[in-house]
Scaffold this motif. Structure first.
Motif, PDB file in Angstrom:
ATOM      1  N   GLU A 111       0.840  -1.204   0.000  1.00 46.48           N
ATOM      2  CA  GLU A 111       0.000   0.000   0.000  1.00 46.48           C
ATOM      3  C   GLU A 111       0.873   1.251   0.000  1.00 46.48           C
ATOM      4  N   PHE A 112       1.986   1.209   0.715  1.00 50.79           N
ATOM      5  CA  PHE A 112       2.903   2.348   0.734  1.00 50.79           C
ATOM      6  C   PHE A 112       3.508   2.590  -0.657  1.00 50.79           C
ATOM      7  N   VAL A 113       3.842   1.500  -1.343  1.00 51.49           N
ATOM      8  CA  VAL A 113       4.397   1.631  -2.698  1.00 51.49           C
ATOM      9  C   VAL A 113       3.371   2.236  -3.646  1.00 51.49           C
ATOM     10  N   TRP A 114       2.121   1.775  -3.531  1.00 52.75           N
ATOM     11  CA  TRP A 114       1.059   2.319  -4.365  1.00 52.75           C
ATOM     12  C   TRP A 114       0.881   3.818  -4.111  1.00 52.75           C
ATOM     13  N   MET A 115       0.841   4.220  -2.842  1.00 49.79           N
ATOM     14  CA  MET A 115       0.668   5.639  -2.535  1.00 49.79           C
ATOM     15  C   MET A 115       1.828   6.478  -3.058  1.00 49.79           C
ATOM     16  N   THR A 116       3.038   5.952  -2.945  1.00 52.74           N
ATOM     17  CA  THR A 116       4.205   6.680  -3.452  1.00 52.74           C
ATOM     18  C   THR A 116       4.136   6.851  -4.965  1.00 52.74           C
ATOM     19  N   PHE A 117       3.793   5.759  -5.653  1.00 52.01           N
ATOM     20  CA  PHE A 117       3.694   5.815  -7.121  1.00 52.01           C
ATOM     21  C   PHE A 117       2.609   6.798  -7.560  1.00 52.01           C
ATOM     22  N   LEU A 118       1.432   6.702  -6.956  1.00 53.16           N
ATOM     23  CA  LEU A 118       0.339   7.603  -7.325  1.00 53.16           C
ATOM     24  C   LEU A 118       0.673   9.048  -6.968  1.00 53.16           C
ATOM     25  N   GLY A 119       1.363   9.245  -5.849  1.00 50.05           N
ATOM     26  CA  GLY A 119       1.743  10.598  -5.453  1.00 50.05           C
ATOM     27  C   GLY A 119       2.712  11.226  -6.436  1.00 50.05           C
ATOM     28  N   ILE A 120       3.712  10.450  -6.885  1.00 49.09           N
ATOM     29  CA  ILE A 120       4.678  10.984  -7.849  1.00 49.09           C
ATOM     30  C   ILE A 120       3.992  11.328  -9.164  1.00 49.09           C
ATOM     31  N   ALA A 121       3.102  10.439  -9.640  1.00 50.62           N
ATOM     32  CA  ALA A 121       2.392  10.695 -10.894  1.00 50.62           C
ATOM     33  C   ALA A 121       1.511  11.938 -10.786  1.00 50.62           C
ATOM     34  N   LEU A 122       0.794  12.057  -9.664  1.00 51.10           N
ATOM     35  CA  LEU A 122      -0.089  13.207  -9.489  1.00 51.10           C
ATOM     36  C   LEU A 122       0.711  14.488  -9.299  1.00 51.10           C
ATOM     37  N   LEU A 123       1.836  14.403  -8.595  1.00 52.02           N
ATOM     38  CA  LEU A 123       2.672  15.585  -8.388  1.00 52.02           C
ATOM     39  C   LEU A 123       3.264  16.067  -9.704  1.00 52.02           C
ATOM     40  N   ALA A 124       3.736  15.136 -10.537  1.00 52.36           N
ATOM     41  CA  ALA A 124       4.298  15.525 -11.834  1.00 52.36           C
ATOM     42  C   ALA A 124       3.244  16.209 -12.704  1.00 52.36           C
ATOM     43  N   THR A 125       2.033  15.652 -12.708  1.00 56.47           N
ATOM     44  CA  THR A 125       0.952  16.266 -13.491  1.00 56.47           C
ATOM     45  C   THR A 125       0.583  17.637 -12.935  1.00 56.47           C
ATOM     46  N   SER A 126       0.500  17.762 -11.624  1.00 50.71           N
ATOM     47  CA  SER A 126       0.127  19.024 -10.996  1.00 50.71           C
ATOM     48  C   SER A 126       1.168  20.102 -11.275  1.00 50.71           C
ATOM     49  N   LEU A 127       2.446  19.746 -11.164  1.00 43.69           N
ATOM     50  CA  LEU A 127       3.509  20.732 -11.399  1.00 43.69           C
ATOM     51  C   LEU A 127       3.538  21.184 -12.852  1.00 43.69           C
ATOM     52  N   MET A 128       3.278  20.247 -13.759  1.00 48.37           N
ATOM     53  CA  MET A 128       3.252  20.611 -15.172  1.00 48.37           C
ATOM     54  C   MET A 128       2.127  21.594 -15.462  1.00 48.37           C
ATOM     55  N   LEU A 129       0.926  21.302 -14.944  1.00 51.91           N
ATOM     56  CA  LEU A 129      -0.205  22.210 -15.153  1.00 51.91           C
ATOM     57  C   LEU A 129      -0.006  23.524 -14.426  1.00 51.91           C
ATOM     58  N   PHE A 130       0.573  23.476 -13.232  1.00 52.94           N
ATOM     59  CA  PHE A 130       0.787  24.705 -12.476  1.00 52.94           C
ATOM     60  C   PHE A 130       1.808  25.604 -13.173  1.00 52.94           C
ATOM     61  N   ARG A 131       2.889  25.004 -13.671  1.00 46.21           N
ATOM     62  CA  ARG A 131       3.908  25.802 -14.394  1.00 46.21           C
ATOM     63  C   ARG A 131       3.311  26.444 -15.633  1.00 46.21           C
ATOM     64  N   ARG A 132       2.460  25.674 -16.318  1.00 48.31           N
ATOM     65  CA  ARG A 132       1.846  26.203 -17.533  1.00 48.31           C
ATOM     66  C   ARG A 132       0.879  27.344 -17.220  1.00 48.31           C
ATOM     67  N   SER A 133       0.078  27.175 -16.129  1.00 54.26           N
ATOM     68  CA  SER A 133      -0.882  28.220 -15.776  1.00 54.26           C
ATOM     69  C   SER A 133      -0.180  29.485 -15.315  1.00 54.26           C
ATOM     70  N   VAL A 134       0.935  29.320 -14.581  1.00 53.47           N
ATOM     71  CA  VAL A 134       1.674  30.490 -14.107  1.00 53.47           C
ATOM     72  C   VAL A 134       2.311  31.248 -15.261  1.00 53.47           C
ATOM     73  N   VAL A 135       2.865  30.506 -16.238  1.00 50.01           N
ATOM     74  CA  VAL A 135       3.484  31.154 -17.392  1.00 50.01           C
ATOM     75  C   VAL A 135       2.453  31.928 -18.217  1.00 50.01           C
ATOM     76  N   HIS A 136       1.268  31.328 -18.386  1.00 47.00           N
ATOM     77  CA  HIS A 136       0.217  31.995 -19.171  1.00 47.00           C
ATOM     78  C   HIS A 136      -0.299  33.233 -18.441  1.00 47.00           C
ATOM     79  N   SER A 137      -0.451  33.125 -17.101  1.00 46.36           N
ATOM     80  CA  SER A 137      -0.968  34.274 -16.337  1.00 46.36           C
ATOM     81  C   SER A 137       0.055  35.400 -16.283  1.00 46.36           C
ATOM     82  N   ALA A 138       1.340  35.031 -16.366  1.00 47.55           N
ATOM     83  CA  ALA A 138       2.378  36.051 -16.329  1.00 47.55           C
ATOM     84  C   ALA A 138       2.471  36.766 -17.673  1.00 47.55           C
TER      85      ALA A 138
END
Length: 374
Positions: free
Chosen positions: A347-374
């Motif tokens: 269960e810990f491995v699953w949470m780590t894997f899902l967390g990394i995938a979700l974090l990578a997606t979130s950072l990509m979208l956040f970087r894109r939104s910040v660049v567009h808003s700037a």
């Protein structure tokens, strides 16, 4: 090293902002103190302190034995009432259950006949009424059978079935509901705190001020993630010690440190989810709707309300991508069954894997939104 220092100080700035937000602070305190207590003790899935009356028209040893078969804490002391007045008492709301024993009841039992006992139930209290009917049926049936065996009217069974409940011998609903409530609050608060911080800074224009500094969007997102995760982790640890164990008297069968470690892994995923939802939303109102649409189903399908095995097969496979399912499974194994890391590591491995995938997606979208808003 300078980048890590920058992320650290940005996280401290986030904590200072949270400290000045009295609404969020009040929500944080409420969610880890009174909210889990009310959720654990307010809705019971078993009969507790139910009022019961007895109208005895037989006045025989058997009927008197039936009247004394109901004990606290499931039932209040039995009140004897005048036969025929049960409906009036229930209309007045005095009793939840009324049992009426007809005249000649013991005589009919001794004669081998099948007399009936009337049980009136106030079904406006639906939860207690449904479960209480089963309780009363089993209690009355057991007492009548015991009387019949003692009077040589019935042969004793050659096999006695003894049921033993594992991990929760007394079937205490508070013990189970308290931990489930705490886990639910952890998920709600983490997502809300992280996402609300992102939305608040966007609405106040703070993001533009930060981007004017030598700071990358990655640093801003990571700072919010670690700061809010740390706040919730400390609050969860205090709630586990003083509310769960201290106030509710819930015993932790396994390692508290292992539970908190699993909580930290889950917080890593939940904060990333908060950043992801805040990036999609354009206002606090939209963010609130997204939280309701995403977090609530994750909680419902996590296995806390209903077992995963009770869900349809296709839905069980779908819940594998939900970090809430793996966190709930690991937490219950640690808290209730005393499981160690050798049991919950998948269960810990699953949470780590899902967390990394979700974090990578979130950072990509956040970087894109910040660049567009700037």
């Amino acid at each position: 090293m300078q980048r890590l220092s920058c992320i650290f100080w940005l996280g401290l700035k986030e904590m200072m902002s949270l400290r000045r937000d009295w609404v969020m602070m009040a929500l944080l305190v409420w969610s880890f103190t009174l909210a889990p207590i009310m959720e654990a003790t307010g809705v019971a899935s078993s009969v507790n302190n139910a009022s019961i009356a007895f109208a005895d028209e037989d006045n025989s040893p058997l009927s008197r034995a039936l009247a004394t078969a109901f004990f606290p804490p499931e039932f209040q002391p039995v009140v004897q009432i005048v036969p025929g007045s049960g409906a009036a008492h229930m209309d007045a709301g005095r009793f939840l259950f009324v049992i009426a024993v007809p005249p000649g009841f013991e005589k009919d039992v001794r004669g081998g006949r099948t007399p009936e006992i009337q049980v009136l139930i106030d079904a406006t209290a639906m939860e207690q009424a449904g479960i209480g009917a089963s309780y009363i049926t089993n209690i009355l049936g057991s007492e009548i059978r015991r009387f019949a065996i003692g009077a040589d009217l019935l042969d004793a069974s050659t096999v006695d079935i003894i049921l033993r409940s594992a991990f929760n011998p007394n079937r205490d609903t508070v013990r189970f509901a308290g931990i489930v409530a705490l886990i639910g609050q952890i998920m709600w608060l983490t997502t809300i705190l992280t996402g609300a911080a992102m939305i608040r800074e966007r609405e106040h224009g703070t993001i533009e001020h930060l981007l004017a500094m030598p700071i990358a969007p990655f640093d801003i997102a990571i700072a919010k993630i670690w700061a809010n995760a740390a706040v919730v982790l400390v609050a969860a640890g205090l709630s586990l010690t003083f509310v769960m164990q201290g106030s509710l008297g819930i015993s932790i069968a396994g390692s508290k440190a292992l539970f908190l470690f699993g909580t930290a892994l889950f917080l890593f995923t939940a904060t990333a989810l908060g950043v992801f939802l805040a990036t999609l939303a354009r206002s606090m109102a939209q963010f609130a709707l997204l939280v309701m649409l995403v977090v609530l189903p994750m909680l419902m399908l996590s296995g806390g309300e209903t077992p995963i095995e009770s869900q349809p097969d296709w839905l069980q496979a779908g819940t594998l991508i939900l970090p809430s399912r793996h966190y709930m499974s690991a937490s219950q194994a640690i808290v209730f069954k005393g499981a160690g890391v050798e049991t919950v590591w998948p269960e810990f491995v699953w949470m780590t894997f899902l967390g990394i995938a979700l974090l990578a997606t979130s950072l990509m979208l956040f970087r894109r939104s910040v660049v567009h808003s700037a």
